[in-house]
Each structure stands twice: as structure tokens, then as C-alpha cells.
Motif scaffolding. Structure first.
Motif, PDB file in Angstrom:
ATOM      1  N   GLU A 175       0.849  -1.194   0.000  1.00  0.00           N
ATOM      2  CA  GLU A 175       0.000   0.000   0.000  1.00  0.00           C
ATOM      3  C   GLU A 175       0.881   1.239   0.000  1.00  0.00           C
ATOM      4  N   GLY A 176       0.443   2.241  -0.736  1.00  0.00           N
ATOM      5  CA  GLY A 176       1.164   3.502  -0.803  1.00  0.00           C
ATOM      6  C   GLY A 176       0.980   4.119  -2.173  1.00  0.00           C
ATOM      7  N   THR A 177       1.741   5.173  -2.438  1.00  0.00           N
ATOM      8  CA  THR A 177       1.673   5.799  -3.759  1.00  0.00           C
ATOM      9  C   THR A 177       2.247   4.839  -4.791  1.00  0.00           C
ATOM     10  N   GLU A 178       1.959   5.094  -6.044  1.00  0.00           N
ATOM     11  CA  GLU A 178       2.445   4.216  -7.111  1.00  0.00           C
ATOM     12  C   GLU A 178       3.969   4.098  -7.075  1.00  0.00           C
ATOM     13  N   ARG A 179       4.618   5.222  -6.905  1.00  0.00           N
ATOM     14  CA  ARG A 179       6.082   5.240  -6.856  1.00  0.00           C
ATOM     15  C   ARG A 179       6.611   4.490  -5.623  1.00  0.00           C
TER      16      ARG A 179
END
Length: 165
Positions: free
Chosen positions: A84-88
Motif C-alpha cells: 500500500e502507498g503511492t504508485e512510486r
């Protein structure tokens, strides 16, 4: 008679320049002028450096893509959950998780005294840490610390009881 300060230089790239060497001691100008003649001119050097930077950037992009594909295949093979997290952050976290766990397996099981059963417990604990940032933060951790780090992560995710309610 004074030693000349302006020196004609024919660089290795074939370009001709005149360099003011007055900032150098008189007895060092001739040697520096010879050295300059063995170098590319400033414009050619900059152009080559820009090309090198582009080559380096392309190489790095290819390397990261290979690492990403390898890490994603590894994650699937070992049934690791999505992060989980931003795409980067997720892309980076997947690579970090793979590198951290692979390094720990090598150090603890292959080179150390951890048996497969103990390793499976560590691997299972790793499945519960799904925040990409956590794996990124652990990318420089020591392999021997992984079990303790995973335990701390699992304790941090548990809800705490508040005696005031």
C-alpha cells in the motif's frame, strides 16, 4: 622577457583554442598547455558528459525495470501481498522487500544457523507488513535484525486498549 600567458592549444578532438594561463605560475604553464592538448575542448567534453549522463540514465532505467520485474515475480512466487502507498512508493517498496528478504534468507538460512521452519515464521510475519514505506525504511537494515523489526511492525499495527474508555 616575460613568459607568455596566452597559449594556443590544439585539443585531442581537433579543436583549436587560445587559453589564458596567467593564473598559473610561469614555470607551470608549458606543462599545463601540454596536458590541455591531450584533452578534449570544453564544448566536446560537455557534449560527451551529457551523452554519458543520458547513457547512465538509460542504463539505470533499464536496471530498475529488470529489478522491478524480478521483484514482482518473486512476490508472486512467494505469495507476498500487494503493498500500500503511492504508485512510486509501491514500486520501490516491492524492490526493497525483495532485497531485504533475499539478503536475510542468505545471511540467516544459507550462511547462518536459522532453519527453514524458523525462516517460514519470519516470512509469514513479512506478509503482514503491507505498507510500502516500511520496506523502504528497512532497506539498509541488517539481516539479523529482520525478525525484531517485523515484530515491532506487527506490534505497532495492533490496536491498543485505552484504559480511560
Amino acid at each position: 622577457m616575460a613568459v607568455k600567458t596566452i597559449w594556443p592549444i590544439t585539443h585531442s578532438c581537433g579543436h583549436h583554442t587560445e587559453r589564458d594561463l596567467s593564473g598559473r605560475a610561469a614555470d607551470r604553464r608549458a606543462g599545463f598547455a601540454e596536458w590541455l592538448a591531450k584533452q578534449e575542448c570544453t564544448d566536446c567534453w560537455r557534449a560527451a558528459k551529457e551523452g554519458d549522463e543520458q547513457d547512465k540514465a538509460a542504463w539505470l532505467e533499464t536496471k530498475r525495470a529488470e529489478e522491478q520485474a524480478e521483484s514482482e515475480a518473486w512476490s508472486e512466487q512467494y505469495r507476498m501481498p500487494p503493498l500500500e502507498g503511492t504508485e512510486r512508493a509501491v514500486a520501490w517498496g516491492v524492490r526493497c522487500r525483495h532485497q531485504v528478504l533475499a539478503a536475510a534468507y542468505t545471511a540467516l538460512v544459507l550462511e547462518g544457523e536459522t532453519d527453514e521452519r524458523e525462516w517460514e515464521a519470519i516470512e509469514e510475519a513479512a506478509r503482514f507488513v503491507t505498507r510500502a514505506g516500511w520496506w523502504i525504511d528497512q532497506r539498509s537494515s541488517e539481516p539479523g535484525d529482520l525478525a525484531e523489526l517485523l515484530q515491532a511492525a506487527s506490534e505497532a499495527d495492533r490496536p491498543t486498549e485505552n484504559p480511560h474508555f
